[in-house]
Write an enzyme that holds these catalytic residues in place. Structure first.
Site, PDB file in Angstrom:
ATOM      1  N   ASP A   1       0.786  -1.204   0.056  1.00 51.61           N
ATOM      2  CA  ASP A   1       0.120   0.047   0.106  1.00 51.61           C
ATOM      3  C   ASP A   1       0.869   1.187   0.022  1.00 51.61           C
ATOM      4  OD1 ASP A   1      -3.003   1.094   0.829  1.00 51.61           O
ATOM      5  OD2 ASP A   1      -1.399   2.310   1.891  1.00 51.61           O
TER       6      ASP A   1
ATOM      7  N   TYR B   1       2.735   9.959  -0.105  1.00 56.79           N
ATOM      8  CA  TYR B   1       3.611   9.104   0.926  1.00 56.79           C
ATOM      9  C   TYR B   1       5.137   9.324   0.443  1.00 56.79           C
ATOM     10  CZ  TYR B   1      -0.425   6.631   2.577  1.00 56.79           C
ATOM     11  OH  TYR B   1      -1.354   6.144   3.155  1.00 56.79           O
TER      12      TYR B   1
ATOM     13  N   LYS C   1      -2.783   6.127  -4.328  1.00 56.93           N
ATOM     14  CA  LYS C   1      -3.746   6.790  -3.967  1.00 56.93           C
ATOM     15  C   LYS C   1      -3.697   8.308  -4.855  1.00 56.93           C
ATOM     16  CE  LYS C   1      -4.073   4.711   0.534  1.00 56.93           C
ATOM     17  NZ  LYS C   1      -2.674   4.305   0.479  1.00 56.93           N
TER      18      LYS C   1
ATOM     19  N   HIS D   1      -7.795   9.476  -2.271  1.00 55.19           N
ATOM     20  CA  HIS D   1      -7.338   9.321  -0.849  1.00 55.19           C
ATOM     21  C   HIS D   1      -8.144  10.110   0.079  1.00 55.19           C
ATOM     22  CE1 HIS D   1      -2.787   9.447   0.999  1.00 55.19           C
ATOM     23  NE2 HIS D   1      -4.072   8.961   1.945  1.00 55.19           N
TER      24      HIS D   1
END
Length: 318
Positions: free
Chosen positions: A50, A55, A80, A111
């Site tokens: 994931d 990120y 996402k 997201h």
């Protein structure tokens, strides 16, 4: 190999994903190190990773995949769409694919339901008063129409949402041609979200938990500790097993090789023990907290469709 869940489009998704979030402002060393511990996770048996554009670890994920030597078809990669790219979905996806060095993603999630102004590609653009710079000229329904287009392109195999609620999902389903395959939300023994789980089950939407262990505060709960002793496992294994028993997927993040292996070893909890964990519910969010204005990325709990913790506690006393 981990157990898998069948999504509403027929795709198979491994229940347990290794998470790749490394902080709000990861430095280059942290990002470089991520590919190494993601590789140990793949070597331990994880087949679901994931990540997210926000990120900053999509590149590390792709590198770990290539270093592993595992055929791409045997892996499930989730990323996402960031909320400041909601009006540039195709371009954002292409950027994610390029960073990861992949031809496709197995799952692409919106997201957050918020639509945020695109300003010099700042992920969290702020107004002068410090509030989130929201774009109210469109909404997540417009975003979803673009998500359906990238699904049709074949660059993603499944699409879904993250941080949505029954309220926002009901709005989305009014216009959706494709029902979201997955809803990823904060979910743990202090935030059990039973109503949301049942609603999603009725709609054919698979739920995936993030912040799945509830951090130390949940792992150190006396009930969780007692159950860990009863089953001769760790508190983390108790909580992750509880998730799997409920039919949800989960994201478990660990950079430690031995804990990565441990987290894959789920057990079957007795029904009465699962109910004891259900009873720990406080409707308490541990990962996402509102700002000083009581908002989460510019939205109130009411707009998000999230229930305040105090509401649940008040009702429980009546």
């Amino acid at each position: 190999m981990t157990k898998s869940l069948r999504l509403n489009n027929g795709a198979s998704m491994p229940c347990i994903a290794i998470g790749s979030w490394v902080g709000t402002s990861p430095n280059s060393k942290e990002l470089a190190r991520a590919s190494s511990w993601l590789l140990t996770a793949l070597e331990a048996g994880y087949r679901h990773i994931d990540t997210a554009a926000l990120y900053g670890t999509e590149g590390a994920v792709g590198e770990a995949v290539r270093r592993s030597g595992i055929p791409r078809k045997d892996l499930f990669i989730t990323t996402k769409l960031p909320f400041h790219h909601t009006k540039r979905v195709r371009e954002s996806l292409d950027g994610s694919l390029k960073r990861a060095g992949l031809d496709y993603f197995d799952l692409y999630l919106v997201h957050w339901p918020q639509v945020v102004v695109y300003k010099n590609n700042q992920p969290i653009p702020l107004n002068e008063d410090g509030s989130m710079m929201l774009d109210e000229t469109s909404d997540f329904n417009d975003t979803w129409k673009e998500m359906e287009k990238v699904l049709a392109s074949g660059k993603v195999k499944s699409i879904g949402v993250s941080n949505f609620s029954i309220k926002t999902l009901e709005q989305l389903l009014k216009i959706a041609t494709v029902t979201p395959a997955v809803l990823q939300v904060e979910l743990h023994p202090y935030l059990v979200q039973s109503e949301l789980l049942q609603w999603c089950k009725d709609k054919g939407i698979t739920v995936v938990a993030y912040a799945a262990t509830g951090y130390a505060v949940v792992r150190e709960d006396p009930i969780i500790v007692a159950l860990a002793k009863k089953y001769n496992v760790t508190p983390t294994q108790v909580v992750l097993s509880w998730h799997i028993g409920r039919g949800t997927g989960l994201v478990a993040k660990s950079e430690n090789a031995s804990r990565q292996e441990e987290n894959l070893k789920v057990i079957e909890l007795h029904e009465e023990d699962a109910r004891r964990i259900d009873a720990l519910d406080k409707n308490r969010r541990l990962c996402i907290q509102p700002d000083k204005q009581g908002k989460v990325f510019g939205w109130t709990f009411d707009r998000l469709g999230w229930e305040e913790e105090s509401v649940l506690q008040t009702e429980a006393k009546l």
